[in-house]
Motif scaffolding. Structure first.
Motif, PDB file in Angstrom:
ATOM      1  N   THR A  87       5.391  -7.677   0.172  1.00  0.00           N
ATOM      2  CA  THR A  87       4.134  -8.418   0.067  1.00  0.00           C
ATOM      3  C   THR A  87       2.929  -7.490   0.046  1.00  0.00           C
ATOM      4  OG1 THR A  87       2.917 -10.293   0.971  1.00  0.00           O
ATOM      5  CG2 THR A  87       3.884  -8.796   2.572  1.00  0.00           C
ATOM      6  N   VAL A  88       3.168  -6.216  -0.269  1.00  0.00           N
ATOM      7  CA  VAL A  88       2.090  -5.233  -0.159  1.00  0.00           C
ATOM      8  C   VAL A  88       0.965  -5.531  -1.162  1.00  0.00           C
ATOM      9  CG1 VAL A  88       2.995  -3.354  -1.627  1.00  0.00           C
ATOM     10  CG2 VAL A  88       1.699  -2.814   0.394  1.00  0.00           C
ATOM     11  N   ARG A  89       1.341  -6.045  -2.322  1.00  0.00           N
ATOM     12  CA  ARG A  89       0.334  -6.511  -3.283  1.00  0.00           C
ATOM     13  C   ARG A  89       0.716  -7.922  -3.742  1.00  0.00           C
ATOM     14  NH1 ARG A  89       1.071  -1.266  -3.737  1.00  0.00           N
ATOM     15  NH2 ARG A  89       3.024  -1.652  -4.802  1.00  0.00           N
ATOM     16  N   GLU A  90      -0.301  -8.674  -4.196  1.00  0.00           N
ATOM     17  CA  GLU A  90      -0.043 -10.072  -4.468  1.00  0.00           C
ATOM     18  C   GLU A  90       0.968 -10.287  -5.596  1.00  0.00           C
ATOM     19  OE1 GLU A  90      -3.270 -12.518  -5.613  1.00  0.00           O
ATOM     20  OE2 GLU A  90      -2.172 -14.345  -5.046  1.00  0.00           O
ATOM     21  N   THR A 201      -7.556  -0.817   6.233  1.00  0.00           N
ATOM     22  CA  THR A 201      -8.152  -2.167   6.170  1.00  0.00           C
ATOM     23  C   THR A 201      -7.656  -3.020   5.004  1.00  0.00           C
ATOM     24  OG1 THR A 201     -10.043  -1.247   4.998  1.00  0.00           O
ATOM     25  CG2 THR A 201     -10.261  -1.502   7.398  1.00  0.00           C
ATOM     26  N   TYR A 202      -7.012  -2.397   4.008  1.00  0.00           N
ATOM     27  CA  TYR A 202      -6.502  -3.158   2.869  1.00  0.00           C
ATOM     28  C   TYR A 202      -5.050  -3.591   3.071  1.00  0.00           C
ATOM     29  CZ  TYR A 202      -4.760   1.537   2.293  1.00  0.00           C
ATOM     30  OH  TYR A 202      -4.174   2.744   2.554  1.00  0.00           O
ATOM     31  N   CYS A 203      -4.387  -3.054   4.091  1.00  0.00           N
ATOM     32  CA  CYS A 203      -2.918  -3.072   4.105  1.00  0.00           C
ATOM     33  C   CYS A 203      -2.328  -4.125   5.035  1.00  0.00           C
ATOM     34  CB  CYS A 203      -2.412  -1.686   4.511  1.00  0.00           C
ATOM     35  SG  CYS A 203      -0.625  -1.572   4.387  1.00  0.00           S
ATOM     36  N   LEU A 303      -3.372   9.492  -1.037  1.00  0.00           N
ATOM     37  CA  LEU A 303      -4.810   9.787  -0.998  1.00  0.00           C
ATOM     38  C   LEU A 303      -5.606   8.490  -0.819  1.00  0.00           C
ATOM     39  CD1 LEU A 303      -7.356  11.592  -1.679  1.00  0.00           C
ATOM     40  CD2 LEU A 303      -6.912  11.065  -4.086  1.00  0.00           C
ATOM     41  N   GLN A 304      -5.253   7.476  -1.559  1.00  0.00           N
ATOM     42  CA  GLN A 304      -5.888   6.145  -1.594  1.00  0.00           C
ATOM     43  C   GLN A 304      -7.253   6.162  -2.273  1.00  0.00           C
ATOM     44  OE1 GLN A 304      -3.568   4.371  -1.065  1.00  0.00           O
ATOM     45  NE2 GLN A 304      -2.415   4.823   0.785  1.00  0.00           N
ATOM     46  N   SER A 305      -8.142   7.091  -1.874  1.00  0.00           N
ATOM     47  CA  SER A 305      -9.421   7.213  -2.567  1.00  0.00           C
ATOM     48  C   SER A 305      -9.943   8.623  -2.345  1.00  0.00           C
ATOM     49  CB  SER A 305     -10.424   6.197  -2.006  1.00  0.00           C
ATOM     50  OG  SER A 305     -11.726   6.504  -2.486  1.00  0.00           O
ATOM     51  N   THR A 341       1.251  11.205  -4.871  1.00  0.00           N
ATOM     52  CA  THR A 341       0.285  10.441  -4.081  1.00  0.00           C
ATOM     53  C   THR A 341       0.232   8.967  -4.474  1.00  0.00           C
ATOM     54  OG1 THR A 341      -1.937  10.645  -3.146  1.00  0.00           O
ATOM     55  CG2 THR A 341      -1.782  10.753  -5.529  1.00  0.00           C
ATOM     56  N   ASP A 342      -0.477   8.186  -3.666  1.00  0.00           N
ATOM     57  CA  ASP A 342      -0.802   6.790  -3.989  1.00  0.00           C
ATOM     58  C   ASP A 342      -2.322   6.679  -4.055  1.00  0.00           C
ATOM     59  OD1 ASP A 342       1.872   6.112  -3.630  1.00  0.00           O
ATOM     60  OD2 ASP A 342       1.572   5.295  -1.616  1.00  0.00           O
ATOM     61  N   ILE A 343      -2.820   5.944  -5.049  1.00  0.00           N
ATOM     62  CA  ILE A 343      -4.267   5.759  -5.167  1.00  0.00           C
ATOM     63  C   ILE A 343      -4.569   4.281  -5.436  1.00  0.00           C
ATOM     64  CG2 ILE A 343      -6.346   6.382  -6.487  1.00  0.00           C
ATOM     65  CD1 ILE A 343      -4.873   9.016  -7.244  1.00  0.00           C
ATOM     66  N   THR A 372      -0.524   4.538  -9.023  1.00  0.00           N
ATOM     67  CA  THR A 372      -1.883   3.999  -9.029  1.00  0.00           C
ATOM     68  C   THR A 372      -1.811   2.485  -8.898  1.00  0.00           C
ATOM     69  OG1 THR A 372      -1.740   4.066 -11.419  1.00  0.00           O
ATOM     70  CG2 THR A 372      -2.912   5.864 -10.370  1.00  0.00           C
ATOM     71  N   PHE A 373      -2.652   1.930  -8.044  1.00  0.00           N
ATOM     72  CA  PHE A 373      -2.609   0.487  -7.793  1.00  0.00           C
ATOM     73  C   PHE A 373      -3.992  -0.113  -7.927  1.00  0.00           C
ATOM     74  CE2 PHE A 373       0.521   2.482  -4.862  1.00  0.00           C
ATOM     75  CZ  PHE A 373       1.674   1.982  -5.433  1.00  0.00           C
ATOM     76  N   LEU A 374      -4.030  -1.310  -8.516  1.00  0.00           N
ATOM     77  CA  LEU A 374      -5.270  -2.080  -8.467  1.00  0.00           C
ATOM     78  C   LEU A 374      -5.340  -2.692  -7.080  1.00  0.00           C
ATOM     79  CD1 LEU A 374      -5.248  -3.962 -11.888  1.00  0.00           C
ATOM     80  CD2 LEU A 374      -7.087  -2.481 -11.028  1.00  0.00           C
ATOM     81  N   TYR A 375      -6.501  -2.628  -6.461  1.00  0.00           N
ATOM     82  CA  TYR A 375      -6.636  -3.226  -5.137  1.00  0.00           C
ATOM     83  C   TYR A 375      -6.240  -4.700  -5.199  1.00  0.00           C
ATOM     84  CZ  TYR A 375      -8.741  -5.575  -1.207  1.00  0.00           C
ATOM     85  OH  TYR A 375      -8.935  -6.384  -0.111  1.00  0.00           O
ATOM     86  N   SER A 376      -5.459  -5.111  -4.220  1.00  0.00           N
ATOM     87  CA  SER A 376      -5.013  -6.500  -4.150  1.00  0.00           C
ATOM     88  C   SER A 376      -5.427  -7.061  -2.792  1.00  0.00           C
ATOM     89  CB  SER A 376      -3.490  -6.514  -4.332  1.00  0.00           C
ATOM     90  OG  SER A 376      -2.955  -7.758  -4.036  1.00  0.00           O
ATOM     91  N   LYS A 377      -6.101  -8.190  -2.839  1.00  0.00           N
ATOM     92  CA  LYS A 377      -6.641  -8.788  -1.602  1.00  0.00           C
ATOM     93  C   LYS A 377      -5.510  -9.420  -0.807  1.00  0.00           C
ATOM     94  CE  LYS A 377     -10.541 -11.914  -1.003  1.00  0.00           C
ATOM     95  NZ  LYS A 377     -11.535 -12.680  -1.760  1.00  0.00           N
ATOM     96  N   ARG A 378      -5.288  -8.976   0.420  1.00  0.00           N
ATOM     97  CA  ARG A 378      -4.208  -9.541   1.231  1.00  0.00           C
ATOM     98  C   ARG A 378      -4.785 -10.346   2.381  1.00  0.00           C
ATOM     99  NH1 ARG A 378      -1.627 -10.673  -1.374  1.00  0.00           N
ATOM    100  NH2 ARG A 378       0.436 -10.682  -0.457  1.00  0.00           N
ATOM    101  N   THR A 379      -4.473 -11.628   2.402  1.00  0.00           N
ATOM    102  CA  THR A 379      -4.996 -12.523   3.430  1.00  0.00           C
ATOM    103  C   THR A 379      -4.701 -11.973   4.826  1.00  0.00           C
ATOM    104  OG1 THR A 379      -4.399 -14.265   1.942  1.00  0.00           O
ATOM    105  CG2 THR A 379      -4.985 -14.956   4.170  1.00  0.00           C
TER     106      THR A 379
END
Ligand code: 5AD
Ligand code: SF4
Length: 478
Positions: A87-90, A201-203, A303-305, A341-343, A372-379
């Protein structure tokens, strides 16, 4: 934990393990009867979504099902299908709902079919509610903390005509010593810790996998000794943040120390680990990596960002400069190391300037590869409530630019070994050309080379003839 608690926990684990072995026997009886009724073997399929942790959990789930008497199949038209979810990304969640729809067709044909769901997505209450309401044909739902209970839960499914749901909020107990069906005979993941306390905070991981818990080093080493005796040459030590291994143990042991002890085990020739958080990567670990020939020269360092401002907002606890200094230190000790890495692109509040910092780090480091990942909003995560969410078009446009740079840099990085002869662990017959074998260099780069199945599981010296972006074509040498 003091020594009495350790003994008590071991006793509890042993009891629970025996209990599960009894349920395996009980399920086996039922499955045998069904086989006779149907005049054929019953089949099962476990599908893994997500990371290496889930892949390892699936091996455990498959091991239990096999012991019960199910025949493992690649097809989802099976008597039992179990989805081990992520469930890490929608989009991981959406995929599961889509595939569940397809399973319902198989179930119409075979009403005895058992459909089960487990893993990270099931730890989210709104997901379980949705399944209970709209996916009534699902028979079994459990989470991340109780996968060892599969036989007991399956027994309930097979003997009661209702949906069985068992979700734990925390891991009271973890039972390890149950049957495992390894995907590869010669390599294996080994859990060294569970959960994560970092709360980026995104995870969503800390919410679905719970608090960080390290396994006792003696248990880990014993498991690896058994694996080595069973022909395993390569182990991957698994944890969300292996660099903080050892917290909460009765005798604290650092990850670096554990790693060097794993290297002492005869028969184990390659040791990998995943994942490292940059904030916790110690000098001791760098020393051990550089000194131990069995530790693979590969570091996955998310890295993430590249923007220190965003890193702060992500609660990553390092800056762009910290990250670059760390890379410098690592490369000084191990000039040939592969860095991956992950970004995340499009984290709330990301401006063009922030994004330029990310490109700058990619440019400077030259990763061997990057997810590389698009930010995904996790409730439920803090970042989901941030007001300055980046619009989809902007995020997508940045994502494409990042991907291009990552790929260009990776090509150059990968090519640096061209012309060398290096050991390759042959893993399988090439899926497109059966005259080739596919294997990996110690640094994790893929190599295809002519060879036959007898070499699978062997470490072969291969001349790296040509680099094709992310992989090599090579020739085995005597
Ligand atoms: N959105 C996008 N990517 C994410 N990751 C974790 N959470 C999210 C999210 N909400 C990525 C991180 C992490 C990898 C496993 O998944 O980059 O390192
Ligand atoms: Fe998620 Fe951060 Fe933990 Fe990794 S370290 S699992 S990104 S919270």
């Amino acid at each position: 934990m003091d020594i009495r608690d350790v003994a008590e926990a071991a006793d509890k684990r042993e009891k629970e393990r025996n209990q599960q072995l009894i349920y395996i026997d009980k399920c086996r009886e039922i499955v045998k009867n069904k086989e006779q009724e149907k005049g054929r073997k019953l089949t099962s399929h476990v599908e893994t979504f997500g990371c290496q942790m889930n892949a390892r959990d699936s091996e455990k789930l498959r091991g239990i099902l096999e012991e019960i008497g199910y025949e493992n199949t690649e097809s989802e038209d099976a008597d039992l299908v179990l989805y081990n979810t992520c469930t890490v990304r929608e989009n991981a969640n959406l995929k599961v709902y889509g595939r569940l729809g397809k399973l319902s067709h198989y179930k119409k044909k075979n009403p005895d079919m058992v459909i089960g769901l487990c893993g990270c997505m099931m730890q989210e209450p709104q997901v379980v509610e949705k399944l209970q309401k709209s996916y009534r044909y699902v028979n079994l739902i459990f989470g991340t903390h109780n996968i060892f209970k599969l036989a007991e839960l399956l027994y309930q499914v097979l003997t009661q005509n209702r949906m069985i749901v068992d979700i734990w909020n925390a891991a009271d107990i973890t039972v390890e010593e149950l049957p495992v069906d390894r995907t590869y005979a010669f390599k294996s993941g080994v859990n060294i810790m569970y959960g994560c306390d970092n709360f980026c905070t995104y995870c969503i991981v800390p919410y679905v996998r719970g608090r960080e818990r390290s396994r006792e080093p003696a248990d880990i080493l014993e498991e690896i000794r058994h694996l080595a005796a069973d022909g395993v040459k390569e182990v991957m030590l698994l944890g969300q943040n292996v660099n903080s291994y050892g917290k909460g143990l009765e005798t604290r042991v650092s990850f670096a120390k554990l790693l060097s002890e794993v290297c002492r085990i005869d028969g184990i020739e390659r040791v990998r680990f995943m994942t490292s958080h940059p904030k916790d990567l110690s000098d001791e670990l760098i020393e051990v990596m550089a000194a131990e020939p069995k530790v693979c020269p590969h570091l996955h360092l998310p890295l993430q960002s590249g923007s220190s401002r965003l890193l702060k907002r992500m609660n990553r606890r390092y800056t762009k400069e910290d990250y670059l200094l760390l890379v410098e230190k690592i490369r000084k000790a191990m000039p040939d190391i592969s860095l991956t890495t992950d970004i995340i692109v499009g984290f709330p509040g990301e401006t063009e300037e922030d994004f330029a910092e990310t490109l700058d780090v990619v440019e400077k480091v030259g990763f061997d590869s990057a997810f590389t990942f698009l930010y995904s909003k996790r409730t439920g995560t803090p970042a989901a409530a941030y007001e300055d969410q980046v619009d989809d078009a902007t995020a997508k446009e940045r994502f494409d630019r990042l991907l291009k740079l990552v790929q260009d840099k990776a090509k150059t990085a990968c090519a640096r070994f061209e012309g060398q002869t290096l050991p390759v662990l042959a893993e399988q017959i090439n899926t497109q050309d059966s005259s080739l074998l596919t294997g990996r260099l110690a640094n994790n780069i893929t190599v295809h080379f002519p060879g036959d199945a007898s070499l699978i599981g062997e470490i072969v010296n291969v001349h790296l003839d040509t680099c094709h972006g992310f992989y090599y074509l090579g020739t085995a040498v005597e």
